[in-house]
Design an enzyme around this catalytic site. Structure first.
Site, short mmCIF file in Angstrom:
data_model
loop_
_atom_site.label_atom_id
_atom_site.label_comp_id
_atom_site.label_asym_id
_atom_site.label_seq_id
_atom_site.Cartn_x
_atom_site.Cartn_y
_atom_site.Cartn_z
N LYS A 179 0.85 -1.20 0.00
CA LYS A 179 0.00 0.00 0.00
C LYS A 179 0.89 1.25 0.00
O LYS A 179 1.93 1.28 0.68
CB LYS A 179 -0.90 -0.02 1.24
CG LYS A 179 -1.96 1.08 1.29
CD LYS A 179 -2.91 0.84 2.45
CE LYS A 179 -4.00 1.87 2.57
NZ LYS A 179 -4.94 1.61 3.68
N SER A 212 -9.90 -0.95 6.85
CA SER A 212 -9.36 -0.77 5.50
C SER A 212 -8.68 -1.96 4.86
O SER A 212 -8.42 -1.93 3.66
CB SER A 212 -8.40 0.41 5.47
OG SER A 212 -9.15 1.58 5.36
N SER A 240 -9.82 1.36 2.65
CA SER A 240 -8.96 2.15 1.81
C SER A 240 -7.84 1.38 1.14
O SER A 240 -7.21 1.88 0.20
CB SER A 240 -8.35 3.28 2.64
OG SER A 240 -7.47 2.75 3.63
#
Ligand code: GLN
Length: 429
Positions: A51, A150, A126
């Site tokens: 990420k 997330s 996310s």
């Protein structure tokens, strides 16, 4: 070499369907040196996406934001050092909601990520790119961060496995924070065993993260063992879409029949405090954490270039934490957080795990206008574990009209071994 072959096929798939073809937009940057990296260890041959809010030396930790669009990470986060020490290969950086603020993958400054299972739907967020990359076969596994869901939320919508480890069990050194009292780095993978393998590599105390704690090494072989004498708590919660709960109930009744597990309905009275508590704490901590993005040291001044969700949090956080309130609201949030944590602690005296859908609704269409309240409601069942610090996993258990649905299994702090065994046993059905 087998690894080189697999790596090349992942690179080909990214080339074909990330920016072109299906335009999944899960990967923001491919590691230009990936063909030269890798080594021996537990992760030898494993190909991993990271990420974009985690520092990987030499790659762009943009956080999905214009603020850090030109920020090349000057060092490796502890989790990255550990992955490299065990021979894992970092293939690239994943798209995500801006500063990990979002539940849909739509708030990234670099465009939304698509759900590989149904292309016109959101993949969740996310850690949208991390989950979509695993689901789209761009990599074997991925790192994400989970502050309020997330990792679990996009894992659920994309049909992959996602783990939020116990708070403080994985070093956050090198993670660009959303809300430091809740953030946790975790993993996404195609199955429970792979997720456990990556988690085992990244866990452990780190001198560079003051709150990090040592935890027991995972016994990866034992994950195959069916846990016996288990009491499963089914969360008593009204899910909007009945079909989601039906999938959960069916799986659990199959598991209890097959493995002799006891099943109990569990009520969490403080569940309805979770969203308000979570966002209050996040707004304040995010406001405070983003003061470093003043345009002098790192990238652009955040107020000048960030999108509406990030600005909402900054503005909200600055209001809530005004000196004239004497910290009243933040402290109220901390009190509610404690209530939620205490209730979990009590519940885990009666059950081994709490099971619910990961997300109480199906994903919406990319670009569809939904209210902020609706958007935040995606996090209803995931935020409580961040507030309490428990570990939780989402595993795919079926589909509603082609859309993957995830089951969340929550266990007490530092009970990852048991959680993984329960998850693996359910996965086998
Ligand atoms: N959807 C939640 C939020 O927007 C969770 C984010 C996260 O876990 N990073 O804050």
């Amino acid at each position: 070499m087998v690894v080189a072959g697999k790596l090349k096929s992942y690179l080909k798939e990214i080339e074909k369907n990330n920016k072109k073809g299906k335009k999944i937009n899960a990967i923001l940057e491919v590691n230009p040196n990936v063909l030269k990296e890798g080594g021996k260890g537990k992760l030898a041959g494993k190909i991993i996406v990271v990420k974009s809010n985690i520092n990987v030396k030499g790659l762009n930790a943009s956080c999905g934001s214009k603020v850090l669009e030109d920020y090349t990470a000057p060092y490796n986060a502890t989790v990255i050092e550990k992955i490299k020490d065990e021979g894992g290969l970092i293939i690239g950086m994943a798209n995500c909601d801006e500063f990990a603020s979002g539940s849909s993958g739509e708030t990234s400054a670099f465009g939304p990520t698509k759900n590989p299972a149904v292309l016109d739907l959101i993949p969740g967020g996310s850690s949208s790119g991390s989950s979509a990359a695993v689901a789209a076969d761009f990599c074997d596994m991925a790192l994400g961060s989970d502050t309020g869901g997330s990792i679990r939320n996009p894992a659920s919508h994309c049909g992959v496995v996602g783990i939020k480890p116990t708070y403080s069990s994985v070093s956050r050194y090198g993670l660009i924070d959303l809300s430091m009292s809740l953030d946790q780095i975790g993993v996404v993978a195609k199955n429970v065993s792979d997720a456990a393998l990556l988690l085992d590599v990244i866990r452990g105390k780190d001198e560079r993260d003051a709150i990090s704690q040592e935890s027991k090494k995972l016994n990866l072989k034992k994950i195959e063992e069916i846990p016996r004498n288990i009491v499963v708590g089914i969360l008593d919660f009204k899910v909007q879409d009945k079909r989601i709960q039906e999938l959960i109930d069916r799986k659990i009744s199959e598991a209890s029949e097959k493995y002799g597990w006891k099943v109990k309905k569990i009520k969490l009275d403080n569940l309805d405090l979770a969203i308000a508590t979570y966002y209050l704490l996040v707004y304040v901590e995010f406001f405070s954490g983003t003061r470093k993005f003043d345009g002098r040291r790192y990238g652009e001044k955040i107020e000048n270039v960030a999108g509406p969700e990030v600005l909402r949090r900054i503005l909200g956080g600055s209001e809530i934490s005004k000196a004239e309130h004497h910290g009243r609201y933040y402290h109220l949030g901390l009190k509610a957080k404690k209530l939620i944590a205490d209730e979990f602690e009590k519940t885990f005296k009666k059950v081994d795990c709490i099971i619910s859908p990961t997300v109480p609704r199906l994903p919406h269409k990319i670009g569809e206008k939904i209210s902020i309240k609706e958007m935040y409601s995606y996090d209803t069942l995931t935020t409580p574990s961040n507030l309490a610090g428990n570990c939780a996993i989402s595993i795919p258990i079926g589909k509603v009209e082609d859309v993957p649905v995830g089951m969340q299994i929550i266990c007490d702090k530092f009970q990852e071994q048991k959680m993984l065994q329960i998850a693996r046993a359910i996965e086998k059905i």
